[in-house]
Design a protein around this motif. Structure first.
Motif, short mmCIF file in Angstrom:
data_model
loop_
_atom_site.label_atom_id
_atom_site.label_comp_id
_atom_site.label_asym_id
_atom_site.label_seq_id
_atom_site.Cartn_x
_atom_site.Cartn_y
_atom_site.Cartn_z
N GLY A 166 0.69 -1.14 0.10
CA GLY A 166 -0.13 -0.02 -0.05
C GLY A 166 0.67 1.17 0.02
O GLY A 166 0.77 2.15 -0.85
N ASP A 167 1.89 1.12 0.86
CA ASP A 167 2.86 2.34 0.83
C ASP A 167 3.56 2.58 -0.59
O ASP A 167 3.62 3.78 -1.09
N ARG A 168 3.90 1.40 -1.12
CA ARG A 168 4.45 1.48 -2.45
C ARG A 168 3.48 2.12 -3.60
O ARG A 168 3.84 2.70 -4.70
N ALA A 169 2.01 1.93 -3.30
CA ALA A 169 1.30 2.39 -4.33
C ALA A 169 0.60 3.85 -3.85
O ALA A 169 -0.30 4.36 -4.61
N GLY A 170 1.25 4.35 -2.92
CA GLY A 170 0.87 5.65 -2.50
C GLY A 170 -0.59 5.53 -1.89
O GLY A 170 -1.15 6.61 -1.73
N GLU A 171 -0.95 4.81 -1.05
CA GLU A 171 -2.34 4.48 -0.54
C GLU A 171 -2.30 4.44 1.00
O GLU A 171 -3.54 4.24 1.52
N LEU A 172 -1.22 4.44 1.49
CA LEU A 172 -1.33 4.36 3.03
C LEU A 172 -2.49 5.14 3.67
O LEU A 172 -3.17 4.64 4.59
N ALA A 173 -2.36 6.51 3.41
CA ALA A 173 -3.37 7.53 4.14
C ALA A 173 -4.94 6.97 4.16
O ALA A 173 -5.57 7.01 4.86
N ASP A 174 -5.27 6.58 2.66
CA ASP A 174 -6.19 6.11 2.26
C ASP A 174 -6.89 4.76 3.23
O ASP A 174 -7.77 4.45 3.72
N ILE A 175 -5.90 4.05 3.16
CA ILE A 175 -6.20 2.70 3.89
C ILE A 175 -6.34 2.73 5.42
O ILE A 175 -7.19 2.16 5.91
N GLU A 176 -5.59 3.62 5.84
CA GLU A 176 -5.66 3.98 7.60
C GLU A 176 -6.94 4.31 7.49
O GLU A 176 -7.74 3.93 8.58
N ASP A 177 -7.44 5.47 6.85
CA ASP A 177 -9.03 6.16 7.15
C ASP A 177 -9.97 5.05 6.90
O ASP A 177 -10.88 4.98 7.49
N GLU A 178 -9.76 4.42 5.71
CA GLU A 178 -10.96 3.25 5.37
C GLU A 178 -10.75 2.19 6.60
O GLU A 178 -12.12 1.71 6.84
N LEU A 179 -9.89 1.72 7.15
CA LEU A 179 -9.96 0.77 8.20
C LEU A 179 -10.64 1.36 9.37
O LEU A 179 -11.62 0.54 10.01
N PHE A 180 -10.20 2.57 9.91
CA PHE A 180 -10.76 2.93 10.88
C PHE A 180 -12.53 3.41 10.76
O PHE A 180 -13.32 3.30 11.59
N ARG A 181 -12.74 3.86 9.49
CA ARG A 181 -14.26 4.27 9.30
C ARG A 181 -14.83 2.97 9.15
O ARG A 181 -16.19 2.83 9.66
N PHE A 182 -14.53 2.02 8.85
CA PHE A 182 -15.02 0.64 8.61
C PHE A 182 -15.46 0.16 10.08
O PHE A 182 -16.34 -0.52 10.54
N GLY A 183 -14.43 0.50 11.00
CA GLY A 183 -14.61 -0.10 12.55
C GLY A 183 -15.66 0.66 13.17
O GLY A 183 -16.31 0.33 13.92
N GLN A 184 -15.60 1.94 12.68
CA GLN A 184 -16.68 2.82 13.30
C GLN A 184 -18.30 2.38 12.82
O GLN A 184 -19.08 2.37 13.55
N ILE A 185 -18.36 1.92 11.63
CA ILE A 185 -19.52 1.58 11.15
C ILE A 185 -19.89 0.16 11.80
O ILE A 185 -21.23 0.08 12.35
N VAL A 186 -19.13 -0.71 11.90
CA VAL A 186 -19.44 -1.89 12.72
C VAL A 186 -19.50 -1.74 14.12
O VAL A 186 -20.62 -2.25 14.64
N LEU A 187 -18.99 -0.90 14.82
CA LEU A 187 -19.32 -0.42 16.22
C LEU A 187 -20.96 0.21 16.18
O LEU A 187 -21.65 -0.02 17.41
N GLY A 188 -21.07 0.91 15.25
CA GLY A 188 -22.43 1.52 15.25
C GLY A 188 -23.76 0.48 14.65
O GLY A 188 -24.81 1.04 14.96
N SER A 189 -23.28 -0.71 14.49
CA SER A 189 -24.45 -1.72 14.13
C SER A 189 -24.19 -2.77 15.08
O SER A 189 -23.09 -3.60 14.93
N GLY A 190 -25.13 -2.92 15.99
CA GLY A 190 -25.05 -4.14 16.95
C GLY A 190 -24.99 -5.45 16.15
O GLY A 190 -24.31 -6.43 16.42
N GLU A 191 -25.84 -5.76 15.28
CA GLU A 191 -25.94 -6.86 14.60
C GLU A 191 -24.73 -7.16 13.63
O GLU A 191 -24.33 -8.26 13.82
N LEU A 192 -24.10 -6.07 13.13
CA LEU A 192 -22.91 -6.25 12.21
C LEU A 192 -21.93 -6.59 13.18
O LEU A 192 -21.07 -7.50 12.76
N ALA A 193 -21.86 -6.12 14.32
CA ALA A 193 -20.54 -6.14 15.19
C ALA A 193 -20.81 -7.73 15.50
O ALA A 193 -19.61 -8.28 15.83
#
Length: 272
Positions: free
Chosen positions: A113-140
């Motif tokens: 991901g670093d070599r592709a210049g995508e690390l910042a996006d990957i970090e943000d996407e991982l965190f945001r997905f975690g927030q989506i999961v936490l916000g949905s009891g059934e999904l969590a």
């Protein structure tokens, strides 16, 4: 906690992988990462193999040869050489080999991901997905349930993320589903967010506020924390109206809770 011997084995394997992949493309490195993670899956499923590859009665060369006999011709030479270097080292317990193999695979994914210049996006996407999961009891519950069919959980993640997140993000979420480093899904995802930030030489600060911060407020907070910790800080902001006001900031083991909710709770305790 990993033993010093296993940390040394991991460091040597990581150095080997870095040297051997210095000139490969991001896509080629991602393929190597996927191969290493597939071996981690094999080790997870076969305790006897873990024991054989960490048996202190065998020499390091013998353990490396055993691994080569299993993988040569099936995986890339880079993957085989890297994992042979790993198992030639010493491990305090068979589980440490699994943890080290997972770590190698995840690090290789992040390097791609670093070599592709995508690390910042990957970090943000991982965190945001975690927030989506936490916000949905059934999904969590579904994603955190080790008893649920792995195929079902992976399919659910793919349906949620495919076309909306980087392929590396999706693969890292799948790594979290498998229980990265023996953690639960939420803990695995958090650790992968932090590893992504570390790859960018940043410290993660988890911030909870009652309402969204303005751009200038975010910049001011990031600047203040960066000065405090002497390194750039990556803010992970969660908006929670229940705290009423103020801000909570967690960096590593440090917690600053300046929320109105905390002060109200303290006042209630004082009157009891």
């Amino acid at each position: 906690m990993a033993s010093s011997a296993s940390r040394d084995a991991l460091a040597k394997a990581s150095e080997k992988l870095t040297a051997d992949t210095a000139k490969v493309t991001a896509a080629q490195l991602a393929t190597v990462a996927d191969e290493i993670l597939s071996v981690a899956g094999l080790l997870r499923a076969q305790p006897r193999l873990r024991r054989a590859l960490t048996d202190p009665a065998r020499s390091g060369d013998n353990r490396a040869e055993l691994l080569r006999s299993l993988l040569s011709g099936k995986l890339s030479q880079i993957t085989v050489d890297t994992l042979a270097t790993l198992v030639a080292g010493r491990f305090g317990a068979p589980s440490e080999l699994l943890d080290a193999t997972e770590r190698l695979g995840a690090e290789a994914l992040l390097d791609s991901g670093d070599r592709a210049g995508e690390l910042a996006d990957i970090e943000d996407e991982l965190f945001r997905f975690g927030q989506i999961v936490l916000g949905s009891g059934e999904l969590a519950v579904t994603l955190s349930d080790p008893g649920a069919a792995p195929e079902r959980r992976v399919k659910l993640v793919e349906d949620l993320l495919k076309g909306k997140a980087k392929p590396t993000t999706l693969r890292l979420v799948e790594v979290a589903l498998e229980g990265f480093g023996g953690r639960g899904f939420d803990g695995s995802l958090t650790r992968l967010v932090e590893m992504t930030a570390e790859k960018r030489d940043r410290q993660v600060a988890y911030v909870v506020v009652a309402k969204p911060l303005t751009d200038s407020e975010e910049q001011a907070l990031a600047s203040k924390l960066s000065d405090l910790y002497n390194r750039p800080v990556s803010l992970k902001i969660d908006v929670d109206p229940e705290i009423i006001g103020g801000v909570s900031v967690k960096v590593g083991s440090d917690l600053y809770d300046g929320t109105v909710l905390r002060r109200l709770n303290e006042a209630k305790q004082a009157f009891r």
